[in-house]
Enzyme design. Structure first.
Site, PDB file in Angstrom:
ATOM      1  N   ARG A 104       0.843  -1.192   0.000  1.00  0.00           N
ATOM      2  CA  ARG A 104       0.000   0.000   0.000  1.00  0.00           C
ATOM      3  C   ARG A 104       0.882   1.247   0.000  1.00  0.00           C
ATOM      4  NH1 ARG A 104      -5.859  -0.112   1.150  1.00  0.00           N
ATOM      5  NH2 ARG A 104      -6.299  -2.150   0.265  1.00  0.00           N
ATOM      6  N   THR A 108      -1.063   7.564  -0.561  1.00  0.00           N
ATOM      7  CA  THR A 108      -2.379   7.475  -1.229  1.00  0.00           C
ATOM      8  C   THR A 108      -3.220   6.332  -0.666  1.00  0.00           C
ATOM      9  OG1 THR A 108      -1.570   5.918  -2.882  1.00  0.00           O
ATOM     10  CG2 THR A 108      -1.321   8.260  -3.391  1.00  0.00           C
ATOM     11  N   ASP A 200       5.204 -12.550  12.900  1.00  0.00           N
ATOM     12  CA  ASP A 200       5.321 -12.182  11.489  1.00  0.00           C
ATOM     13  C   ASP A 200       5.690 -13.428  10.679  1.00  0.00           C
ATOM     14  OD1 ASP A 200       6.075  -9.414   9.661  1.00  0.00           O
ATOM     15  OD2 ASP A 200       6.759 -11.376   8.957  1.00  0.00           O
ATOM     16  N   ASP A 203       8.922 -13.165   8.468  1.00  0.00           N
ATOM     17  CA  ASP A 203      10.152 -13.173   9.279  1.00  0.00           C
ATOM     18  C   ASP A 203      10.428 -14.560   9.836  1.00  0.00           C
ATOM     19  OD1 ASP A 203      10.796 -10.554   8.851  1.00  0.00           O
ATOM     20  OD2 ASP A 203       9.901  -9.818  10.713  1.00  0.00           O
TER      21      ASP A 203
HETATM   22  N1  URA Z   1       1.053 -10.640   8.992  1.00  0.00           N
HETATM   23  C1  URA Z   1       1.780 -11.484   9.756  1.00  0.00           C
HETATM   24  O1  URA Z   1       2.768 -12.047   9.312  1.00  0.00           O
HETATM   25  N2  URA Z   1       1.377 -11.691  11.031  1.00  0.00           N
HETATM   26  C2  URA Z   1       0.282 -11.117  11.564  1.00  0.00           C
HETATM   27  O2  URA Z   1      -0.043 -11.362  12.737  1.00  0.00           O
HETATM   28  C3  URA Z   1      -0.469 -10.232  10.758  1.00  0.00           C
HETATM   29  C4  URA Z   1      -0.045 -10.014   9.468  1.00  0.00           C
END
Ligand code: URA
Length: 209
Positions: A104, A108, A200, A203
């Site tokens: 995103r 904008t 994440d 990650d």
């Molecule tokens: N993306 C992720 O990797 N983890 C989340 O908790 C939310 C979005």
């Protein structure tokens, strides 16, 4: 209205526990995500059409079934979606693969497609969009929009963990899309992380931070 299916098979629930655990390292995390994707593929393909086929067993002639050859396209959303791709391909090895990368624009708030490479015949294919986390639903909706804009007609979406907020947004914006989830979590936190979630996904898959 599309279906929302929570694929809570005991094997999936068991593996998800270790995927969520912060003490699970990158190698094991990756292997478990791969295995859960494979188990999900089994359910997602449950309604694939079949054809009758006559064969000879060593004992007699018989009529049995083979896949009718419906064309499938797997579309991982970059980058975390790649973590579930191989598991899907193990069960659907003939599928074509398209990639969608977007973000995103912070000013904008419009989606910017930085990479889109798709099979040429997406309008004929049953597309399965893959992203481990359905959080706000923003990237799933944008990726599906990017596919529809290019002619896609039949789309399913799969993820490991979804927040109710993301499911609602996806149902609202794309009511024709069936949603396959391994676990439906509680909610989003103030940073749009799914809780309890797994952190994440990108990650943890790639060992970055
Ligand atoms: N993306 C992720 O990797 N983890 C989340 O908790 C939310 C979005």
């Amino acid at each position: 209205m599309g279906k929302v299916l929570v694929l809570d098979h005991p094997l999936i629930q068991h593996k998800l526990t270790y995927i969520r655990d912060k003490n699970t390292g990158t190698k094991e995390f990756r292997e478990l995500v791969d295995e859960v994707a494979m188990l999900m593929a089994f359910e997602i393909t449950r309604d694939l059409p079949l054809l009758d086929k006559k064969i000879d067993t060593p004992v007699m002639e018989t009529e049995t079934k083979v896949l009718a050859g419906k064309k499938i396209g797997l579309i991982p959303i970059l980058r975390a979606g790649l973590g579930m791709l191989d598991g899907m391909l193990k069960l659907i090895p003939a599928a074509r693969v398209g990639h969608v990368g977007l973000y995103r624009d912070p000013k904008t708030l419009q989606p910017v497609e930085y990479y889109v490479k798709l099979p040429s015949d997406i309008e004929e294919r049953e597309l399965i969009v893959i992203d481990p986390m359905l959080a706000t639903g923003g990237s799933a909706c944008d990726a599906i929009q990017a596919l529809k804009k290019r002619g896609a007609k039949q789309i399913r979406f799969m993820c490991l963990i979804a927040a109710p907020e993301g499911v609602e947004k996806l149902k609202e914006e794309h009511p024709d899309v069936d949603i396959y989830i391994a676990a439906l979590d509680e909610k989003l936190d103030e940073d749009a992380y799914i809780i309890p979630g797994l952190g994440d996904a990108g990650d943890r898959l790639y060992g970055t931070k």
